[in-house]
Design a protein around this motif. Structure first.
Motif, PDB file in Angstrom:
ATOM      1  N   ASP A   7       1.214  -1.359   0.097  1.00 33.26           N
ATOM      2  CA  ASP A   7      -0.005  -0.205   0.136  1.00 33.26           C
ATOM      3  C   ASP A   7       0.476   1.589  -0.663  1.00 33.26           C
ATOM      4  O   ASP A   7       1.794   1.437   0.395  1.00 33.26           O
ATOM      5  CB  ASP A   7      -0.652  -0.518   1.612  1.00 33.26           C
ATOM      6  N   ASP A   8       0.474   1.924  -0.929  1.00 38.13           N
ATOM      7  CA  ASP A   8       1.340   3.463  -1.194  1.00 38.13           C
ATOM      8  C   ASP A   8       1.451   4.425   0.066  1.00 38.13           C
ATOM      9  O   ASP A   8       2.479   4.869   0.569  1.00 38.13           O
ATOM     10  CB  ASP A   8       0.806   4.317  -1.995  1.00 38.13           C
ATOM     11  N   ARG A   9      -0.136   4.688   1.124  1.00 37.80           N
ATOM     12  CA  ARG A   9      -0.043   4.971   2.460  1.00 37.80           C
ATOM     13  C   ARG A   9       0.970   4.778   3.110  1.00 37.80           C
ATOM     14  O   ARG A   9       1.594   5.505   4.262  1.00 37.80           O
ATOM     15  CB  ARG A   9      -1.477   5.112   2.612  1.00 37.80           C
ATOM     16  N   HIS A  12       4.690   5.042   2.397  1.00 37.80           N
ATOM     17  CA  HIS A  12       4.782   6.401   2.928  1.00 37.80           C
ATOM     18  C   HIS A  12       4.912   7.141   3.956  1.00 37.80           C
ATOM     19  O   HIS A  12       5.733   7.453   4.839  1.00 37.80           O
ATOM     20  CB  HIS A  12       3.232   7.655   1.694  1.00 37.80           C
ATOM     21  N   PRO A  68      -1.837  11.610   0.169  1.00 34.13           N
ATOM     22  CA  PRO A  68      -2.160  10.329  -0.465  1.00 34.13           C
ATOM     23  C   PRO A  68      -3.668  10.722  -1.069  1.00 34.13           C
ATOM     24  O   PRO A  68      -4.111  10.271  -1.365  1.00 34.13           O
ATOM     25  CB  PRO A  68      -1.906   9.329   0.489  1.00 34.13           C
ATOM     26  N   GLY A  71      -3.973  11.759  -4.709  1.00 32.61           N
ATOM     27  CA  GLY A  71      -3.706  11.117  -5.762  1.00 32.61           C
ATOM     28  C   GLY A  71      -2.187   9.787  -5.040  1.00 32.61           C
ATOM     29  O   GLY A  71      -2.713   9.852  -4.205  1.00 32.61           O
ATOM     30  N   SER A  72      -2.505   9.290  -5.853  1.00 36.75           N
ATOM     31  CA  SER A  72      -1.581   8.153  -6.064  1.00 36.75           C
ATOM     32  C   SER A  72       0.252   8.467  -5.508  1.00 36.75           C
ATOM     33  O   SER A  72       0.156   9.509  -6.485  1.00 36.75           O
ATOM     34  CB  SER A  72      -1.472   6.849  -6.781  1.00 36.75           C
ATOM     35  N   LEU A  73       0.603   8.064  -5.137  1.00 38.80           N
ATOM     36  CA  LEU A  73       2.369   8.187  -4.894  1.00 38.80           C
ATOM     37  C   LEU A  73       2.976   7.686  -6.374  1.00 38.80           C
ATOM     38  O   LEU A  73       3.794   8.278  -6.947  1.00 38.80           O
ATOM     39  CB  LEU A  73       3.269   6.878  -3.789  1.00 38.80           C
ATOM     40  N   ARG A  74       2.556   6.974  -7.219  1.00 38.14           N
ATOM     41  CA  ARG A  74       2.856   6.634  -8.498  1.00 38.14           C
ATOM     42  C   ARG A  74       2.414   7.898  -9.307  1.00 38.14           C
ATOM     43  O   ARG A  74       3.794   8.278  -9.780  1.00 38.14           O
ATOM     44  CB  ARG A  74       2.484   5.390  -8.939  1.00 38.14           C
ATOM     45  N   ALA A  75       1.366   8.497  -9.255  1.00 37.77           N
ATOM     46  CA  ALA A  75       1.881   9.836  -9.863  1.00 37.77           C
ATOM     47  C   ALA A  75       1.719  10.585  -9.781  1.00 37.77           C
ATOM     48  O   ALA A  75       2.283  11.479 -10.437  1.00 37.77           O
ATOM     49  CB  ALA A  75      -0.379  10.087  -9.641  1.00 37.77           C
ATOM     50  N   TRP A  76       2.290  11.080  -8.422  1.00 38.95           N
ATOM     51  CA  TRP A  76       2.734  11.617  -7.564  1.00 38.95           C
ATOM     52  C   TRP A  76       5.082  11.926  -8.143  1.00 38.95           C
ATOM     53  O   TRP A  76       4.544  12.734  -8.452  1.00 38.95           O
ATOM     54  CB  TRP A  76       2.850  11.985  -5.990  1.00 38.95           C
TER      55      TRP A  76
END
Length: 183
Positions: A7-9, A12, A68, A71-76
């Protein structure tokens, strides 16, 4: 068996907490995307590698810049990489024009402008002269002789990343000495 999606969150939050292994996991997960995007824009492998490194260093240094909820970490991360890549291409184009193109100077409106411009030039020269040797040398090469950071690195026999870091440090010190905002 497929590895679980992290999970990106959670990653993060781990980076916010200073967990270096979380940064490594993020790097493993997104480095190819970031590098590929930077390479497509800059068309230069070395520059793309530098940009990818800068993106992850930026995230490590300021993880709270990512929200978060937005948007997504990938997009950021991809957005940061794209912006840095475009900025690099634009800066190189400006440098080419300034080094190769004709120089047009505006004539000062009056004597007061002439005196102020001369005073500012003296202040800048004095601030550059007051920089420590390594910083002064890279600033002089980059700004007085029009060298790119790559050329600076080659002339001084130092890694490109070191040349970039010294140029940034030199510019920060100049901004401080001249009473301006830091870049």
């Amino acid at each position: 068996m497929e590895a679980p999606v992290v999970d990106d969150r959670l990653l993060h939050q781990r980076v916010v907490g200073g967990d270096e292994t979380a940064l490594g996991e993020l790097y493993d997960r997104f480095a190819a995307l970031i590098f590929g995007l930077a390479l497509r824009v800059t068309r230069d492998r070395v520059i793309a590698e530098d940009i990818a490194q800068e993106v992850f260093v930026t995230f490590w240094e300021r993880p709270l810049a990512f929200d978060p909820e937005r948007g997504s970490l990938r997009a950021w991360l991809a957005t940061i990489a794209h912006r840095r890549s475009v900025d690099h291409v634009r800066a190189e184009e400006r440098r080419k024009v300034s080094v190769l193109g004709p120089r047009v100077y505006e004539r000062p409106a009056d004597m007061e402008d002439t005196v102020l411009a001369a005073d500012e030039a003296i202040r800048v020269r004095e601030a550059v002269a007051a920089l420590p040797g390594g910083l002064r040398e890279v600033i002089e090469l980059a700004y007085y002789r029009g060298r790119t950071y790559r050329q600076v690195a080659g002339e001084l026999g130092i890694p490109e990343g070191t040349a970039k870091s010294r140029i940034r440090s030199g510019l920060r010190k100049l901004a401080e000495a001249l009473g301006g905002e830091q870049p």
